[in-house]
Design a protein around this motif. Structure first.
Motif, mmCIF file in Angstrom:
data_model
loop_
_atom_site.group_PDB
_atom_site.id
_atom_site.type_symbol
_atom_site.label_atom_id
_atom_site.label_comp_id
_atom_site.label_asym_id
_atom_site.label_seq_id
_atom_site.Cartn_x
_atom_site.Cartn_y
_atom_site.Cartn_z
ATOM 1 N N PRO A 36 16.725 -12.410 0.697
ATOM 2 C CA PRO A 36 16.418 -11.364 -0.494
ATOM 3 C C PRO A 36 16.357 -9.845 0.938
ATOM 4 C CG PRO A 36 14.714 -12.953 -0.628
ATOM 5 C CD PRO A 36 15.128 -13.323 0.706
ATOM 6 N N LEU A 37 16.471 -10.697 2.336
ATOM 7 C CA LEU A 37 16.292 -9.819 3.861
ATOM 8 C C LEU A 37 17.950 -9.367 3.553
ATOM 9 C CD1 LEU A 37 14.916 -7.572 5.312
ATOM 10 C CD2 LEU A 37 15.833 -9.880 7.399
ATOM 11 N N TYR A 38 18.804 -10.333 3.698
ATOM 12 C CA TYR A 38 20.087 -10.401 3.692
ATOM 13 C C TYR A 38 20.822 -9.305 2.517
ATOM 14 C CZ TYR A 38 25.194 -11.474 3.405
ATOM 15 O OH TYR A 38 26.504 -11.731 3.009
ATOM 16 N N TRP A 39 19.832 -9.569 1.219
ATOM 17 C CA TRP A 39 20.581 -8.473 -0.134
ATOM 18 C C TRP A 39 20.068 -6.810 0.262
ATOM 19 C CZ3 TRP A 39 24.472 -10.761 -3.023
ATOM 20 C CH2 TRP A 39 24.404 -10.202 -4.251
ATOM 21 N N MET A 40 18.711 -7.741 0.834
ATOM 22 C CA MET A 40 18.346 -5.977 0.784
ATOM 23 C C MET A 40 19.490 -4.701 2.019
ATOM 24 S SD MET A 40 15.183 -4.773 2.441
ATOM 25 C CE MET A 40 15.441 -4.405 3.972
ATOM 26 N N LEU A 42 22.331 -5.856 3.070
ATOM 27 C CA LEU A 42 23.611 -5.922 1.757
ATOM 28 C C LEU A 42 24.127 -4.526 1.337
ATOM 29 C CD1 LEU A 42 26.631 -6.879 2.042
ATOM 30 C CD2 LEU A 42 25.002 -8.205 0.502
ATOM 31 N N GLY A 43 22.732 -4.727 0.286
ATOM 32 C CA GLY A 43 23.475 -3.490 -0.992
ATOM 33 C C GLY A 43 22.952 -2.159 0.273
ATOM 34 N N ALA A 44 22.309 -1.898 0.807
ATOM 35 C CA ALA A 44 21.636 -0.786 1.814
ATOM 36 C C ALA A 44 23.631 -0.028 1.817
ATOM 37 C CB ALA A 44 21.085 -0.538 2.955
ATOM 38 N N PHE A 45 24.472 -1.514 1.959
ATOM 39 C CA PHE A 45 25.401 -0.625 2.958
ATOM 40 C C PHE A 45 26.801 -1.257 1.893
ATOM 41 C CE2 PHE A 45 23.810 -1.979 6.805
ATOM 42 C CZ PHE A 45 23.917 -0.995 7.491
ATOM 43 N N LYS A 46 26.532 -0.982 0.977
ATOM 44 C CA LYS A 46 27.646 -1.206 -0.147
ATOM 45 C C LYS A 46 27.521 0.214 -0.831
ATOM 46 C CE LYS A 46 27.169 -5.658 -2.178
ATOM 47 N NZ LYS A 46 27.426 -6.257 -3.621
ATOM 48 N N PRO A 47 28.958 0.801 -1.403
ATOM 49 C CA PRO A 47 29.240 1.539 -2.081
ATOM 50 C C PRO A 47 28.532 1.166 -3.288
ATOM 51 C CG PRO A 47 31.130 0.105 -1.971
ATOM 52 C CD PRO A 47 30.294 -0.400 -0.897
ATOM 53 N N ALA A 48 28.173 2.808 -4.056
ATOM 54 C CA ALA A 48 27.922 2.987 -5.346
ATOM 55 C C ALA A 48 28.761 1.561 -5.975
ATOM 56 C CB ALA A 48 27.400 4.603 -5.817
ATOM 57 N N GLY A 49 29.558 1.670 -6.453
ATOM 58 C CA GLY A 49 31.104 1.581 -7.018
ATOM 59 C C GLY A 49 30.557 -0.230 -7.322
ATOM 60 N N GLU A 50 30.164 -0.582 -6.322
ATOM 61 C CA GLU A 50 29.787 -1.936 -5.986
ATOM 62 C C GLU A 50 28.359 -1.714 -6.245
ATOM 63 O OE1 GLU A 50 30.796 -4.113 -2.228
ATOM 64 O OE2 GLU A 50 32.730 -2.891 -2.088
ATOM 65 N N ILE A 51 27.368 -1.446 -6.285
ATOM 66 C CA ILE A 51 26.726 -1.789 -6.308
ATOM 67 C C ILE A 51 25.832 -1.899 -7.441
ATOM 68 C CG2 ILE A 51 23.648 -0.898 -6.216
ATOM 69 C CD1 ILE A 51 24.307 -0.216 -3.292
ATOM 70 N N GLU A 55 29.692 -7.798 -11.888
ATOM 71 C CA GLU A 55 29.879 -9.381 -10.998
ATOM 72 C C GLU A 55 28.774 -8.929 -9.896
ATOM 73 O OE1 GLU A 55 33.519 -10.226 -11.151
ATOM 74 O OE2 GLU A 55 33.439 -10.365 -13.478
ATOM 75 N N PRO A 56 28.044 -8.865 -9.066
ATOM 76 C CA PRO A 56 27.876 -8.665 -8.161
ATOM 77 C C PRO A 56 28.276 -10.189 -7.069
ATOM 78 C CG PRO A 56 26.270 -9.511 -9.387
ATOM 79 C CD PRO A 56 26.555 -9.249 -9.824
ATOM 80 N N ARG A 57 28.974 -9.507 -5.771
ATOM 81 C CA ARG A 57 29.239 -10.681 -4.429
ATOM 82 C C ARG A 57 28.273 -10.446 -3.284
ATOM 83 N NH1 ARG A 57 35.768 -9.151 -5.099
ATOM 84 N NH2 ARG A 57 35.989 -10.131 -7.422
ATOM 85 N N PRO A 58 28.496 -10.944 -2.566
ATOM 86 C CA PRO A 58 26.938 -11.648 -1.248
ATOM 87 C C PRO A 58 27.703 -10.909 -0.270
ATOM 88 C CG PRO A 58 27.609 -13.904 -2.310
ATOM 89 C CD PRO A 58 28.619 -12.902 -3.302
ATOM 90 N N TRP A 59 28.935 -10.025 -0.910
ATOM 91 C CA TRP A 59 29.873 -9.574 0.936
ATOM 92 C C TRP A 59 30.039 -8.218 0.178
ATOM 93 C CZ3 TRP A 59 31.915 -13.810 -1.872
ATOM 94 C CH2 TRP A 59 32.809 -13.390 -2.911
ATOM 95 N N THR A 60 30.794 -7.830 1.013
ATOM 96 C CA THR A 60 31.436 -6.215 1.222
ATOM 97 C C THR A 60 31.922 -5.854 1.924
ATOM 98 O OG1 THR A 60 31.114 -3.735 0.876
ATOM 99 C CG2 THR A 60 29.589 -4.483 2.331
ATOM 100 N N LEU A 61 33.660 -5.598 1.830
ATOM 101 C CA LEU A 61 34.223 -5.161 2.507
ATOM 102 C C LEU A 61 34.699 -3.682 2.667
ATOM 103 C CD1 LEU A 61 38.208 -7.522 0.660
ATOM 104 C CD2 LEU A 61 35.627 -8.211 2.395
ATOM 105 N N ALA A 62 33.782 -2.974 1.969
ATOM 106 C CA ALA A 62 33.891 -1.681 2.907
ATOM 107 C C ALA A 62 32.621 -0.871 2.455
ATOM 108 C CB ALA A 62 34.503 -0.838 1.038
ATOM 109 N N PRO A 63 32.023 -1.123 3.850
ATOM 110 C CA PRO A 63 31.268 -0.771 4.268
ATOM 111 C C PRO A 63 30.345 0.412 3.801
ATOM 112 C CG PRO A 63 31.736 -1.603 5.926
ATOM 113 C CD PRO A 63 32.721 -1.689 4.270
ATOM 114 N N SER A 64 29.008 0.917 3.233
ATOM 115 C CA SER A 64 29.768 3.064 3.542
ATOM 116 C C SER A 64 27.425 2.851 4.074
ATOM 117 C CB SER A 64 29.872 2.974 1.898
ATOM 118 O OG SER A 64 29.617 4.087 1.878
#
Length: 287
Positions: A36-40, A42-51, A55-64
């Motif tokens: 849960p800490l990792y997901w929190m 990760l969600g802080a750095f994900k762009p709005a479209g990925e959030i 189809e949620p993914r446990p990673w992001t290739l475009a941190p924001s």
């Protein structure tokens, strides 16, 4: 001539199945707790479209950093942060001081109803906080403390004291009475023994209890929502999450970013006191 080498038997994992199973279980539990800490974060750095993706993914290739910009751009966010520091710091200092004196009193002195008092401390720990919210609200209203930081400090001090007193009681009891007698023979007063000898010896226990008090006061949302009604300038950081949590269109990126910012002081606090915290918890278990 070189001495002969001793052939030491190597540990075979198959011969220690219980140890291997325990280590594997500990690793699985650690991953489950940390996810849960990792997901929190990760969600802080994900762009709005990925959030908002189905189809949620446990990673992001475009941190924001857009979510953090919205958090720090929020009006009065700095004031909320300072208010949380004031509340948590006051609770830690006052509760540690009172708990140290109370633990010394119930351990070193013999008086009537001492056992009854200790049992009352345990009973106070068993009462759910939610059941006391309404009585505390009326009490804070009668004291004129609604919409003030005092309405957050006093309840947290009251709820942290029973646990702190019970835990510090073991540390004070572990200090030999012969040490106290020797200090008095050398001419030390009771107050000097209390602060210059006993206090440093029970400091690891104080740090351990202060850690729990800090976390409880820092992450509090129930009292902040109940006692800070109209004066938003007295709000704390958990209340800032409500700005991003809108029923019709919640800003999950802002919620995750604000939660990440709230977690950083707790991590810093643990890093600063981790050595004394471990020794304090170890002493409590040993006792």
């Amino acid at each position: 001539m070189n001495p002969p080498r001793l052939n030491r038997p190597r540990l075979n994992p198959l011969r220690h199945p219980w140890r291997t199973a325990a280590e594997a279980s500990a690793l699985i539990v650690a991953v489950v707790v940390a996810f849960p800490l990792y997901w929190m974060v990760l969600g802080a750095f994900k762009p709005a479209g990925e959030i908002e993706s189905t189809e949620p993914r446990p990673w992001t290739l475009a941190p924001s950093l857009d979510s953090f910009r919205r958090v720090f751009g929020q009006q009065d966010f700095g004031r909320y942060f300072v208010n949380s520091l004031v509340v948590a710091g006051s609770v830690v200092i006052v509760s540690a001081l009172i708990a140290f004196l109370a633990a010394t009193a119930v351990t070193r002195f013999r008086f009537r109803f001492r056992t009854t008092l200790l049992i009352m401390f345990l009973v106070a720990q068993m009462v759910p906080v939610e059941a006391l919210t309404i009585p505390l609200f009326f009490q804070m209203r009668d004291f004129g403390l609604l919409n003030t930081l005092g309405s957050l400090v006093l309840p947290h001090i009251a709820f942290s004291l029973p646990f702190a007193i019970w835990m510090l009681r073991g540390f004070v009891k572990g200090v030999p009475e012969a040490l106290e007698e020797a200090a008095y023979i050398d001419g030390a007063s009771r107050s000097r023994f209390l602060w210059q000898i006993l206090f440093p010896l029970v400091l690891p226990g104080l740090v351990a209890t202060s850690a729990f008090s800090f976390i409880s006061a820092w992450n509090d949302f129930l009292f902040a929502k109940s006692f800070i009604i109209s004066d938003t300038s007295q709000s704390t950081l958990p209340m800032a999450l409500l700005v991003f949590f809108k029923p019709d269109e919640p800003d999950w990126g802002g919620v995750m970013a604000a939660s990440t910012v709230m977690t950083i002081p707790v991590l810093v606090f643990f890093v600063l006191v981790q050595r004394r915290l471990v020794s304090g918890l170890g002493g409590a278990v040993k006792d």
